[in-house]
Design a protein around this motif. Sequence first.
Motif, short mmCIF file in Angstrom:
data_model
loop_
_atom_site.label_atom_id
_atom_site.label_comp_id
_atom_site.label_asym_id
_atom_site.label_seq_id
_atom_site.Cartn_x
_atom_site.Cartn_y
_atom_site.Cartn_z
N SER A 60 -2.97 -1.78 -0.97
CA SER A 60 -2.66 -2.44 -0.73
C SER A 60 -2.70 -3.33 -2.58
CB SER A 60 -1.92 -3.17 -0.06
OG SER A 60 -0.92 -4.08 -0.21
N LYS A 64 -1.59 -3.91 -6.11
CA LYS A 64 -1.28 -5.63 -6.29
C LYS A 64 -1.95 -6.22 -7.61
CE LYS A 64 -1.85 -10.74 -4.87
NZ LYS A 64 -2.24 -11.40 -3.78
N ASN A 65 -3.39 -5.23 -7.41
CA ASN A 65 -3.98 -6.04 -9.08
C ASN A 65 -3.46 -5.22 -10.27
OD1 ASN A 65 -5.68 -8.04 -8.03
ND2 ASN A 65 -7.50 -6.78 -7.70
N LYS A 68 -0.63 -6.76 -11.39
CA LYS A 68 -1.07 -8.07 -11.94
C LYS A 68 -1.23 -7.39 -13.63
CE LYS A 68 -3.55 -11.76 -11.66
NZ LYS A 68 -4.52 -12.71 -10.27
N SER A 84 4.16 -10.99 -11.27
CA SER A 84 4.35 -9.54 -11.12
C SER A 84 4.72 -9.81 -9.22
CB SER A 84 2.71 -8.82 -10.85
OG SER A 84 1.87 -10.05 -10.94
N THR A 86 4.74 -7.97 -5.19
CA THR A 86 4.42 -6.73 -4.64
C THR A 86 4.05 -6.87 -3.09
OG1 THR A 86 1.52 -6.46 -4.10
CG2 THR A 86 2.44 -5.60 -6.31
N ARG A 87 5.37 -5.72 -2.13
CA ARG A 87 5.80 -5.48 -0.75
C ARG A 87 5.65 -4.85 -0.49
NH1 ARG A 87 4.78 -10.31 -2.70
NH2 ARG A 87 6.51 -12.57 -1.54
#
Length: 280
Positions: A60, A64-65, A68, A84, A86-87
Amino acid sequence: MIMKTIIVATNYSNEANNAIKYAAELARYTNSKMVLFNSFELSVHGLNTLLPGSTVQDLSLANKNRLKNIALDLADKYGITVESLTRTTDLMEELDYQVKRLQADLVVMGMKETHSEYVPLGTTTSVIHHAKYPILTVPEEASFNGISKILFAYNSTCICEANKLPVLMEFAARFNAQVQVCHVEKIMGPVTHEASANNISSNIETLLSEVDHSYKEVPEDDVLKGIEKAIKDCKADLLVMVPHKYGFWEGVRHKSKTIKMARRTRIPLLTLPNPESGIH
């Protein structure tokens, strides 16, 4: 209306990457903020094949990175504000929430082209079917070259009086675009190529009064073929439709023409659902 926030949903596919490029150009032109959104869901198969030492949290964080970094590159390349997000929750539920939270004006998604009538609802078409907010569907091969001509595929039975077609009016004004209202009618008599006044509501005429617009009747038994012919004749850069909301049993018998068009159009499709209070 002034467009301020555009959400772009991505799963890193080729069609999603192309939609990101299109949305970035659009955000630059309209001076809008762009929010890259990814719903990170790991399948049971994925969980079973995790390498030793790997965790869902690690994956996760990596996702995310990744998002981004894409956002930073876009901001630098296009000179726009890009965030950015994320979920790990359900895509449609999260989009509903984020559209409200961010007061987003538009959601952009990519689409693979297919003319098959038997393809089940995919991610993008499922969102179109479900959403109560404007969605811009960008075909995998489409590119942004401005918007000078807009084709509005009009069906009076799908549009409630409360629908002010906000993003259509925004695009027409921002791009100084010509709007052609196209009504596809089964071949019954002589071809006039002029839309009958009986087929266009006074509400639509009032809404379009401040933009350059015209009307065209397209005689064609197949609605989708009629729309495609109108796109070609108009040399449209953007197609606009209002999805018809079927009840459950109606949905069993009918297949949405908007969904079908989303799968086969070669130009971006803007869907403008009716306001929630107007849906019945």
